[in-house]
Design an enzyme around this catalytic site. Structure first.
Site, PDB file in Angstrom:
ATOM      1  N   HIS A  79      41.468  30.642  38.037  1.00  0.00           N
ATOM      2  CA  HIS A  79      40.541  30.572  36.900  1.00  0.00           C
ATOM      3  C   HIS A  79      40.594  29.180  36.280  1.00  0.00           C
ATOM      4  O   HIS A  79      41.683  28.665  36.015  1.00  0.00           O
ATOM      5  CB  HIS A  79      40.906  31.610  35.836  1.00  0.00           C
ATOM      6  CG  HIS A  79      40.667  33.019  36.260  1.00  0.00           C
ATOM      7  ND1 HIS A  79      39.401  33.543  36.393  1.00  0.00           N
ATOM      8  CD2 HIS A  79      41.530  34.013  36.594  1.00  0.00           C
ATOM      9  CE1 HIS A  79      39.493  34.809  36.779  1.00  0.00           C
ATOM     10  NE2 HIS A  79      40.769  35.115  36.920  1.00  0.00           N
ATOM     11  N   HIS A  88      49.374  44.977  44.524  1.00  0.00           N
ATOM     12  CA  HIS A  88      50.087  44.289  43.424  1.00  0.00           C
ATOM     13  C   HIS A  88      50.775  45.261  42.471  1.00  0.00           C
ATOM     14  O   HIS A  88      50.448  45.320  41.292  1.00  0.00           O
ATOM     15  CB  HIS A  88      49.148  43.335  42.677  1.00  0.00           C
ATOM     16  CG  HIS A  88      47.780  43.875  42.348  1.00  0.00           C
ATOM     17  ND1 HIS A  88      47.582  45.020  41.629  1.00  0.00           N
ATOM     18  CD2 HIS A  88      46.541  43.410  42.645  1.00  0.00           C
ATOM     19  CE1 HIS A  88      46.300  45.236  41.487  1.00  0.00           C
ATOM     20  NE2 HIS A  88      45.636  44.276  42.112  1.00  0.00           N
ATOM     21  N   ALA A 130      42.128  37.339  33.337  1.00  0.00           N
ATOM     22  CA  ALA A 130      43.361  37.794  33.981  1.00  0.00           C
ATOM     23  C   ALA A 130      43.487  37.169  35.354  1.00  0.00           C
ATOM     24  O   ALA A 130      42.522  37.156  36.127  1.00  0.00           O
ATOM     25  CB  ALA A 130      43.343  39.314  34.091  1.00  0.00           C
ATOM     26  N   HIS A 187      43.440  49.005  43.457  1.00  0.00           N
ATOM     27  CA  HIS A 187      44.014  48.466  42.216  1.00  0.00           C
ATOM     28  C   HIS A 187      44.359  49.697  41.403  1.00  0.00           C
ATOM     29  O   HIS A 187      43.480  50.296  40.792  1.00  0.00           O
ATOM     30  CB  HIS A 187      42.993  47.576  41.492  1.00  0.00           C
ATOM     31  CG  HIS A 187      43.516  47.021  40.199  1.00  0.00           C
ATOM     32  ND1 HIS A 187      43.526  45.671  39.904  1.00  0.00           N
ATOM     33  CD2 HIS A 187      44.078  47.623  39.125  1.00  0.00           C
ATOM     34  CE1 HIS A 187      44.052  45.476  38.707  1.00  0.00           C
ATOM     35  NE2 HIS A 187      44.391  46.640  38.206  1.00  0.00           N
ATOM     36  N   ASP A 195      47.307  37.918  45.522  1.00  0.00           N
ATOM     37  CA  ASP A 195      46.329  38.123  44.442  1.00  0.00           C
ATOM     38  C   ASP A 195      46.135  36.844  43.631  1.00  0.00           C
ATOM     39  O   ASP A 195      45.870  36.888  42.423  1.00  0.00           O
ATOM     40  CB  ASP A 195      46.770  39.280  43.533  1.00  0.00           C
ATOM     41  CG  ASP A 195      45.614  39.885  42.737  1.00  0.00           C
ATOM     42  OD1 ASP A 195      44.503  39.963  43.289  1.00  0.00           O
ATOM     43  OD2 ASP A 195      45.810  40.265  41.573  1.00  0.00           O
TER      44      ASP A 195
END
Lengths: 241, 241
Positions: free
Chosen positions: A153, A76, A165, A41, A149
């Site tokens: 949530h 990503h 996020a 990341h 990804d």
């Protein structure tokens, strides 16, 4: 990997990342020897949000140069600068691109209302960044492949005073890719991006299971359980059958 | 003003703003003659969110140059570029600065979690922009004065899938200004910024009512009715008595 392995001497300045990268060099050396893949990341902690990815790029370049046998995935990616660097670096370095970063810019997060379901990390950037991601994804360059990804949530952890996020794209990822690849006249590049380039790069056989995409309209549900999916309530033009 | 007056021939491309500024020139001419003041939300519609204010600055410069007798306030400035232009333009042009823009950057909106109570328009920008606002506010330059733009949106219109823009600073504005001016060693500039420069610029007498600030700790309530105030639950060091 970088977020989980803290050998002695590694210092962090935030819960989100490692700052003392050279302290990880022995780990990277061993990873290269064991043919482990480094999945990053790539955001530099402590930097202004919009600059975190570009501030990490010199670190990526340094790691890739020091460890020419270490395979690295920059996960990503969200910026034109990251796309350009990954193109330039040796074939040991690849990048994943999410579905939502092909659709969103920062305007979809804070340009009109504030939209927590469009908020992810790295946050979506400028229109020219999105254009660079779309060009890379549809180019047929096997260094760029799908990494969704997708992050489910629950709605109450998004629509609150401090929302998490992540964008939940799993139920819509492939149809949305078909739609945007079609718009770019690049449907012939879709299978490579979604199904082959990643597997090839990881040295894995392609997935034996098949799905079929049909040109068929459907409406994305408002909720998938407790989660609001990406494009909730919107009409899509492709469907997985 | 620009948002309300649409003489024949004025076209808009969004609910948020006027794009055909020259069509408003007859209005500006009459306003100058009548000694009306032009109060501008200076963001150019249709532009990427972070660039909207800077994209409006050439328009401001054009209006200020064409109508040298028209008094103009650029409301709630958020960028270093806007501060620099207002400094450079004649004394007919002033700017207001909000309390929250002296505290927030975009990182407080989307840098970690997504925080709808920190979302406003124009959205808070980069650290160097905030530094420029703070320097202008504490400089004693009477072209820069307080405009709180305090916006009490009910919690359910903020913590939702598409939250409203606005920060409710009214209950904390003056204490927070005292705190940040004190930190800048500029408490002697506080009264000018909050109470005199704006009134003078508008040609009004200063407010006859007085308030007293005391160095006294207190905790901002979590809610003011249905609204979450700025700095809810946080300790402040100054209190209005």
């Amino acid at each position: 990997v970088a977020g989980k392995l803290y050998p002695e001497g590694v210092t962090t300045n935030s819960e989100d990342g490692v700052n003392d990268i050279p302290a990880l060099y022995p780990v990277f050396e061993r990873m290269a020897k064991e043919e482990f893949i480094l999945c990053l990341h790539g955001e530099r902690p402590g930097v202004f949000s919009l600059d975190r990815e570009t501030a990490f790029l010199p670190v990526l370049e340094e790691i890739a140069t020091r460890f020419p046998n270490l395979k690295i995935v920059l996960e990503h990616v969200t910026t034109e600068a990251a796309v350009e660097l990954v193109k330039k670096l040796p074939d040991t370095v690849a990048a994943t691109i999410t579905v939502h970063h092909l659709y969103l810019t920062l305007d979809d997060v804070i340009g009109d209302k504030i939209r927590p379901h469009h908020f992810c990390k790295p946050v979506a950037k400028r229109p020219e960044d999105r254009a660079a991601l779309l060009a890379a994804a549809t180019s047929g360059n096997p260094k760029f492949f799908l990494g969704t990804d997708s992050a489910p949530h629950a709605v109450e952890t998004k629509e609150c005073e401090a929302g998490c996020a992540g964008v939940y794209t799993a139920p819509v990822a492939i149809p949305l890719l078909a739609e945007i690849f079609e718009r770019q006249n690049a449907l012939d590049q879709l299978e490579g991006f979604t199904s082959f380039f990643g597997a090839e790069w990881y040295g894995l056989p392609p997935n034996a299971a098949h799905i079929t995409l049909q040109k068929q309209e459907w409406i994305v549900p408002d909720r998938c359980g407790t989660v609001v999916p990406f494009r909730a309530g919107k009409k899509l033009t492709w469907k997985v059958t």
